[in-house]
Design a protein around this motif. Sequence first.
Motif, PDB file in Angstrom:
ATOM      1  N   GLY A  28       0.759  -1.237  -0.092  1.00 30.48           N
ATOM      2  CA  GLY A  28       0.081   0.103  -0.152  1.00 30.48           C
ATOM      3  C   GLY A  28       0.830   1.314  -0.008  1.00 30.48           C
ATOM      4  N   ALA A  29       2.190   1.146   0.259  1.00 32.75           N
ATOM      5  CA  ALA A  29       2.792   2.287   0.327  1.00 32.75           C
ATOM      6  C   ALA A  29       3.154   2.957  -1.359  1.00 32.75           C
ATOM      7  N   VAL A  30       2.850   4.268  -1.306  1.00 33.90           N
ATOM      8  CA  VAL A  30       2.988   5.072  -2.509  1.00 33.90           C
ATOM      9  C   VAL A  30       3.901   6.073  -2.428  1.00 33.90           C
ATOM     10  N   ARG A  31       4.805   6.095  -3.529  1.00 32.15           N
ATOM     11  CA  ARG A  31       5.886   7.268  -3.453  1.00 32.15           C
ATOM     12  C   ARG A  31       5.653   8.058  -4.922  1.00 32.15           C
ATOM     13  N   ALA A  32       5.978   9.195  -4.836  1.00 26.33           N
ATOM     14  CA  ALA A  32       5.973   9.961  -6.321  1.00 26.33           C
ATOM     15  C   ALA A  32       7.301   9.940  -7.017  1.00 26.33           C
ATOM     16  N   ASP A  33       7.238   9.877  -8.236  1.00 29.25           N
ATOM     17  CA  ASP A  33       8.477   9.440  -8.940  1.00 29.25           C
ATOM     18  C   ASP A  33       8.375  10.384 -10.343  1.00 29.25           C
ATOM     19  N   ASP A  34       8.539  11.847 -10.117  1.00 29.05           N
ATOM     20  CA  ASP A  34       8.375  12.641 -11.130  1.00 29.05           C
ATOM     21  C   ASP A  34       9.089  12.714 -12.613  1.00 29.05           C
ATOM     22  N   TYR A  35      10.062  11.478 -12.349  1.00 23.69           N
ATOM     23  CA  TYR A  35      11.137  11.763 -13.505  1.00 23.69           C
ATOM     24  C   TYR A  35      10.913  10.179 -13.906  1.00 23.69           C
ATOM     25  N   TYR A  36      10.189   9.208 -13.595  1.00 23.55           N
ATOM     26  CA  TYR A  36       9.737   7.800 -14.167  1.00 23.55           C
ATOM     27  C   TYR A  36       9.810   7.695 -15.462  1.00 23.55           C
ATOM     28  N   TRP A  37       9.391   8.787 -16.101  1.00 20.84           N
ATOM     29  CA  TRP A  37       9.153   8.724 -17.753  1.00 20.84           C
ATOM     30  C   TRP A  37      10.501   8.489 -18.362  1.00 20.84           C
ATOM     31  N   LEU A  38      11.760   8.777 -17.713  1.00 22.27           N
ATOM     32  CA  LEU A  38      12.824   8.638 -18.351  1.00 22.27           C
ATOM     33  C   LEU A  38      13.223   7.155 -18.334  1.00 22.27           C
ATOM     34  N   ARG A  39      12.417   6.111 -18.008  1.00 26.49           N
ATOM     35  CA  ARG A  39      12.943   4.845 -18.136  1.00 26.49           C
ATOM     36  C   ARG A  39      12.070   4.399 -19.770  1.00 26.49           C
ATOM     37  N   ASP A  40      12.970   3.910 -20.751  1.00 29.11           N
ATOM     38  CA  ASP A  40      12.799   3.376 -21.958  1.00 29.11           C
ATOM     39  C   ASP A  40      13.347   2.248 -22.069  1.00 29.11           C
ATOM     40  N   ASP A  41      12.507   0.933 -21.901  1.00 25.15           N
ATOM     41  CA  ASP A  41      13.167  -0.471 -22.021  1.00 25.15           C
ATOM     42  C   ASP A  41      13.612  -0.522 -23.368  1.00 25.15           C
ATOM     43  N   LYS A  42      13.198   0.089 -24.612  1.00 23.44           N
ATOM     44  CA  LYS A  42      13.594  -0.047 -25.832  1.00 23.44           C
ATOM     45  C   LYS A  42      14.673   0.704 -26.134  1.00 23.44           C
ATOM     46  N   ARG A  43      14.985   1.700 -25.579  1.00 26.46           N
ATOM     47  CA  ARG A  43      16.100   2.982 -25.580  1.00 26.46           C
ATOM     48  C   ARG A  43      15.897   3.632 -26.997  1.00 26.46           C
ATOM     49  N   GLU A  44      14.543   3.867 -27.253  1.00 26.05           N
ATOM     50  CA  GLU A  44      14.296   4.507 -28.493  1.00 26.05           C
ATOM     51  C   GLU A  44      13.283   5.800 -28.455  1.00 26.05           C
ATOM     52  N   ALA A  45      12.873   6.047 -27.109  1.00 23.84           N
ATOM     53  CA  ALA A  45      11.824   7.115 -27.351  1.00 23.84           C
ATOM     54  C   ALA A  45      12.541   8.671 -27.459  1.00 23.84           C
ATOM     55  N   LYS A  46      12.042   9.351 -28.342  1.00 26.53           N
ATOM     56  CA  LYS A  46      12.749  10.438 -28.520  1.00 26.53           C
ATOM     57  C   LYS A  46      13.145  11.527 -27.351  1.00 26.53           C
ATOM     58  N   PRO A  47      12.089  11.741 -26.509  1.00 23.33           N
ATOM     59  CA  PRO A  47      12.172  12.563 -25.186  1.00 23.33           C
ATOM     60  C   PRO A  47      13.326  12.118 -24.574  1.00 23.33           C
ATOM     61  N   VAL A  48      13.254  10.909 -24.422  1.00 24.90           N
ATOM     62  CA  VAL A  48      14.482  10.250 -23.551  1.00 24.90           C
ATOM     63  C   VAL A  48      15.983  10.455 -23.952  1.00 24.90           C
ATOM     64  N   ILE A  49      15.867  10.116 -25.467  1.00 25.55           N
ATOM     65  CA  ILE A  49      17.263   9.997 -26.206  1.00 25.55           C
ATOM     66  C   ILE A  49      17.720  11.531 -26.244  1.00 25.55           C
ATOM     67  N   ASP A  50      16.929  12.425 -26.253  1.00 23.48           N
ATOM     68  CA  ASP A  50      17.093  13.892 -26.440  1.00 23.48           C
ATOM     69  C   ASP A  50      17.468  14.366 -25.057  1.00 23.48           C
ATOM     70  N   TYR A  51      17.052  13.974 -24.029  1.00 27.50           N
ATOM     71  CA  TYR A  51      17.593  14.518 -22.735  1.00 27.50           C
ATOM     72  C   TYR A  51      18.874  13.855 -22.552  1.00 27.50           C
ATOM     73  N   LEU A  52      19.139  12.673 -22.701  1.00 27.13           N
ATOM     74  CA  LEU A  52      20.385  12.092 -22.412  1.00 27.13           C
ATOM     75  C   LEU A  52      21.312  13.010 -23.439  1.00 27.13           C
ATOM     76  N   GLN A  53      21.063  13.227 -24.762  1.00 26.94           N
ATOM     77  CA  GLN A  53      21.937  13.853 -25.597  1.00 26.94           C
ATOM     78  C   GLN A  53      21.991  15.259 -25.130  1.00 26.94           C
ATOM     79  N   ALA A  54      21.093  15.629 -24.565  1.00 29.14           N
ATOM     80  CA  ALA A  54      21.292  17.155 -24.010  1.00 29.14           C
ATOM     81  C   ALA A  54      22.169  17.252 -22.678  1.00 29.14           C
ATOM     82  N   GLU A  55      22.207  16.175 -22.066  1.00 31.20           N
ATOM     83  CA  GLU A  55      23.094  15.951 -21.009  1.00 31.20           C
ATOM     84  C   GLU A  55      24.595  15.860 -21.480  1.00 31.20           C
ATOM     85  N   ASN A  56      24.679  14.821 -22.246  1.00 33.31           N
ATOM     86  CA  ASN A  56      25.999  14.638 -22.973  1.00 33.31           C
ATOM     87  C   ASN A  56      26.537  16.300 -23.562  1.00 33.31           C
TER      88      ASN A  56
END
Length: 706
Positions: A28-56
């Motif tokens: 029953g415990a609940v935690r907020a995770d505002d950055y959960y969207w950065l998970r992409d099992d296929k490693r191809e979602a454009k917003p995720v790749i864009d963020y990683l490339q921006a960090e690079n």
Amino acid sequence: MTASLHAADLPAPPDAARQPHEVRAPHGAVRADDYYWLRDDKREAKPVIDYLQAENAYADAVMAPLQDLQGALYEEIVGRIRQDDSSVPYRERGWWYYSRFEAGKDYPVYARRRDGNGVDAAGLLAANDAGRFDGEQVLLDVNTLAEGKDYYNVGDYAVSQDNRLLAYAEDTNGRRQYTVRFRNLDTGEDYPETITGVSANLVWADDNRTLFYVENDPETLLTVRVKKHVLGTPVADDVLVYEEEDDSFYMGIDRTRDDRYIVIGVGSTVSDELRYAPADNPGTFTVLAARERDVEYSADHHGGRWVIRTNADGAANFKLVTAPTGATSRAQWTDWVGHRDDVFIEGFELFDGFTAIDERSDALERVRVLKADGSEQHVAADEPAYSMGLSVNAEPDTQWLRYSYTSLTTPATTYEVNVATGERRTLKQQPVIGYDASKYVTERIWSEARDGTRIPVSLVYRKGFEKNGQAALLQYAYGSYGSSMDPGFNLPVVSLLDRGMVYAIAHIRGGQEMGRRWYDDGKLFNKINTFTDFIDVTRDLVARGYAAKDRVAGYGGSAGGLLMGAVANMAPQDYRVILSQVPFVDVVTTMLDPTIPLTTNEYDEWGNPEQQDAYDYMLSYSPYDNLSAQAYPAMFVGTGLWDSQVQYWEPAKYVAKLRDLDTGDAPIVFRTNMDAGHGGKSGRFRRYRELSEMYAFLLAQLDVEH
């Protein structure tokens, strides 16, 4: 020259969007995770790749003023490496096997030469050093196999018992999902069939046509099935030999020392089970001893009996027992080398006339030789802090025992000692160009933790160093899984020592340097000891004058990255810099997800968060969950997009949240290798470019003269 970077002097870092998401636990415990969207099992979602490339891109901007330093460090490190080096050959079934590198090339050549005409290891080493490869048969030229690939690794290879066939496992993205290929060593022909989705663990049967391999689950990557493939038949027809239903167990296959049996070993954090079948007719596999919780064991067969290393019957530091060839239960075990509270048995090797035992005492490794007549002796060491262990001893019918030796000042050295006469020969020492061991000093000290426990610490620095409280210090540790971080020679660290830095390895609880108790006192509900030990060692080293309070860096990777995240939250004022590679920082969310590798089979390491008490304890230290509004040290965080051990999104989420909460002005660099996995980029030189970037960041932040 020094250069110090501050966030205020740099362009604005990436600002990852916050998207509300809840992570729920079964209780029953609940935690907020505002950055959960950065998970992409296929490693191809454009917003995720864009963020990683921006960090690079941001990392590029931060590091731009340090390019010259980074280049200089790389040239120094690579300049110490003998580029055309080779390994010490070992003899097996009439052939001498070794690997060698060619100048300017990134990958090894695996090769062998026939025995005979006085050929021995020393002679082959001399020939390889002189560039004479007459009579050599190349098994695999990995440079050729890796052409055109961003990542390439041969995880394992196996030669058939008749020496004619080769099977090898290759990985082309770093995710440790291997493909098996076959080669005829007589003709050089590559066979068309391939086996995909397997681990790097291959064993031939005696018929020289049947290969045993371990199949991975395609989602979790856990080792789940042993299959056998008959060369020349469809892979789809491969026979299932064994399937493990309990996903808390890892799996591996091997041959026994005497080559009589093929074995399947399964093991969890607290339990093991081994099956064996005759190598000449591997049909039915017999269980050596059924699994029991809190009973661990490993076994080998030689001289008409099983020799078993186990913690059964309260042998926390392990003991050796024997069992008859047809054994099927613990009731048939007989104690042989007893348990001791002050000696931890790590492993053993069986020979015709003696047994070599890998053990540790007082946080140091040593090798004990137990002879057939019952007498015993230890292999001697000459330094206060060192690492010693068994080397490759491929054949049991010899009086010569090979072992490896290294320290923080001594490059890796392979010796062999004659157990009958005591004669010792140096086979090879790792060549380090321009390095003079006499210019450096290593020592072992003990720091007191806050609960009174004495923590061993290994140190190295350049001769002439003064403990005046002014130096810069890099402190490394791991502290998980019972993995001992022994003091071995670290070639890149020489570049730090030559700039006046001190390098320390803190042998904190959670490892096994001081025996099994050391491990137990740093896992599950004792995990906090790992973090506080590291912090207490830092404070002690500063108090003793090894470093200035404001010139200390912490360094760890993987589970050691968890350590770095925890100490950064708990004691940010004690560290000027944190270096964290492939860090396991989102403990609770990851452990709640059984589809991720290293989750269900590690409940006995971290705890099962489906249980409220374990959930609460892990939540109390999880680095991602305990980030807060405070000034954090400068950080260099690295990951690999294809990492299968610690998924890239853990450090990505961590850095995104850290940027929101950090009230300080120290820079945070997040570097993602877009074509690498848990071990970084492939090739022996490419990884040094990565390391040089991290070291340049370190030196600049610690105000070390370049």
